[in-house]
Design an enzyme around this catalytic site. Structure first.
Site, short mmCIF file in Angstrom:
data_model
loop_
_atom_site.label_atom_id
_atom_site.label_comp_id
_atom_site.label_asym_id
_atom_site.label_seq_id
_atom_site.Cartn_x
_atom_site.Cartn_y
_atom_site.Cartn_z
N THR A 14 0.83 -1.22 0.00
CA THR A 14 0.00 0.00 0.00
C THR A 14 0.86 1.25 0.00
O THR A 14 0.48 2.28 -0.55
CB THR A 14 -0.92 -0.02 1.24
OG1 THR A 14 -1.81 -1.11 1.10
CG2 THR A 14 -1.72 1.25 1.39
N SER A 61 1.32 -7.43 -0.86
CA SER A 61 1.95 -8.49 -0.05
C SER A 61 1.02 -9.65 0.27
O SER A 61 1.47 -10.68 0.76
CB SER A 61 2.58 -7.91 1.22
OG SER A 61 1.63 -7.73 2.23
N THR A 94 1.54 -4.33 4.37
CA THR A 94 1.34 -4.66 5.79
C THR A 94 0.81 -6.08 6.00
O THR A 94 1.02 -6.66 7.06
CB THR A 94 0.34 -3.67 6.44
OG1 THR A 94 -0.90 -3.74 5.72
CG2 THR A 94 0.88 -2.26 6.45
N ASP A 95 0.10 -6.63 4.99
CA ASP A 95 -0.64 -7.87 5.21
C ASP A 95 0.22 -9.05 5.64
O ASP A 95 -0.17 -9.84 6.50
CB ASP A 95 -1.44 -8.25 3.95
CG ASP A 95 -2.64 -7.35 3.74
OD1 ASP A 95 -3.01 -6.60 4.66
OD2 ASP A 95 -3.22 -7.39 2.64
N1 ASP Z 1 -2.77 -5.48 0.77
C1 ASP Z 1 -1.73 -4.53 1.10
C2 ASP Z 1 -0.40 -5.28 1.12
O1 ASP Z 1 -0.18 -6.01 2.02
C3 ASP Z 1 -2.01 -3.92 2.40
C4 ASP Z 1 -0.99 -2.93 2.88
O2 ASP Z 1 0.11 -2.83 2.42
O3 ASP Z 1 -1.34 -2.20 3.86
O4 ASP Z 1 0.41 -5.13 0.22
#
Ligand code: ASP
Length: 316
Positions: A14, A61, A94-95
């Site tokens: 993200t 991710s 973050t995932d």
């Molecule tokens: N779906 C995103 C990822 O993990 C979520 C994020 O980065 O906050 O790449």
């Protein structure tokens, strides 16, 4: 190169996401902006000292794979071995950040800092959180004495061993559970509460050699996660056993408790040669082993980290 170089490795997420409108914090596409562009948008980053930038991957991710993790570990090891590199910052979604953090700590065992950072809002947001997180990560990577794999998000420094995503929306989306954070970054200064993650050189040698040649996801040991819940049974375990699963992590209830039907299937799988590890589905705490336990516990690792750990152990 200069001995104060920080290497910034981009993997997407993200933090590199784009939405059609600046007021949209959730309807974005992750992994659209290169790490070089992210850096260029934060002049204060370059003012902290020299940087080297490399795009290792460009993914959301949620789609992280073991071959990409192996490539990332190879780049991390390569740069850590350069005497003129002070530390590494990795931009990541973050995932699955906690799995990558645990993987890199186990495989690379860095004596220098490797700092994962991320964002909960896309780069196009009216008030994005990525730039401050990157700046804080840079501060930690340059901090004298810093070492090991850590995550920096919302002004908080988490150890790779403890970090866990605990919120799907808030900017402060991570927790270190009972252990608490390693520290905070306040106005460009890290405030430490406990020690940096320490290295175990033996683990590094074994895993890095093994993973270099594993280029497709199917080359990696198959380890799945099953869960205990109301009405659980052994059907999923039996199906996985029939498919040749090599390891199972069970996200057990409470202190490792299992529905008797699920437990029977797991014991049968273990007797057939499948490695079975018991973690807890509780957010905090760990499974405390007791005499007579038939299934080993995860030694405090969450189910997803216990899975990464078991995959690496099966590779050995
Ligand atoms: N779906 C995103 C990822 O993990 C979520 C994020 O980065 O906050 O790449």
């Amino acid at each position: 190169m200069n001995s104060q170089n920080i290497v910034i490795l981009g993997t997407g997420g993200t933090i590199a996401g784009r939405a059609c409108s600046a007021s949209d914090n959730i309807g974005y596409t992750a992994a659209q902006v290169s790490v070089a562009q992210l850096l260029a948008a934060i002049p204060a980053m370059v003012q902290t000292g020299p940087v080297i930038v490399e795009q290792v991957a460009q993914i959301d991710s949620k789609d992280m794979s073991f071959p990409i993790l192996a490539k990332l570990a190879e780049r991390v090891s390569h740069f850590l071995a350069q005497p003129d590199v002070r530390g590494i910052v990795i931009t990541h979604g973050t995932d699955t950040l906690e799995e990558t953090a645990y993987f890199l700590q186990t495989v690379c065992q860095p004596a220098k800092p490797v700092v994962l950072t991320c964002a909960m809002r896309p780069a196009t947001a009216l008030v994005p959180d990525g730039p401050q997180n990157m700046l804080d990560a840079m501060t930690v990577a340059r901090h004298p004495g810093a070492s090991g794999v850590v995550a920096v998000c919302a002004g908080t420094i988490h150890s790779a061993l403890d970090v866990q995503k605990v919120h799907p929306y808030k900017l402060d989306a991570f927790s270190s559970g009972d252990a608490g954070p390693l520290g905070y970054v306040e106005e460009g200064t890290p405030k430490l509460l406990r020690n940096w993650p320490s290295a175990n050189k033996k683990a590094k040698k074994i895993a890095i050699e093994k993973i270099a040649n594993l280029s497709s996801p199917g080359d990696w040991p198959r380890v799945e996660i099953v869960m205990n819940y109301v009405g659980a049974n052994g059907a999923v375990v039996d199906a996985l056993l029939a498919q040749g699963v090599q390891g199972l992590v069970v996200a057990a209830t409470g202190n490792g408790t299992l529905h008797h039907a699920l437990e029977a299937a797991l014991l049968q799988a273990q007797a057939a040669g499948v490695r079975v590890v018991r973690a807890t589905r509780c957010l905090n705490g760990r499974v405390l082993p007791k005499s007579g336990d038939m299934l080993v516990d995860s030694k405090g690792l969450s189910p997803v980290k216990a899975r990464v750990d078991l995959i690496l152990r099966l590779l050995k």
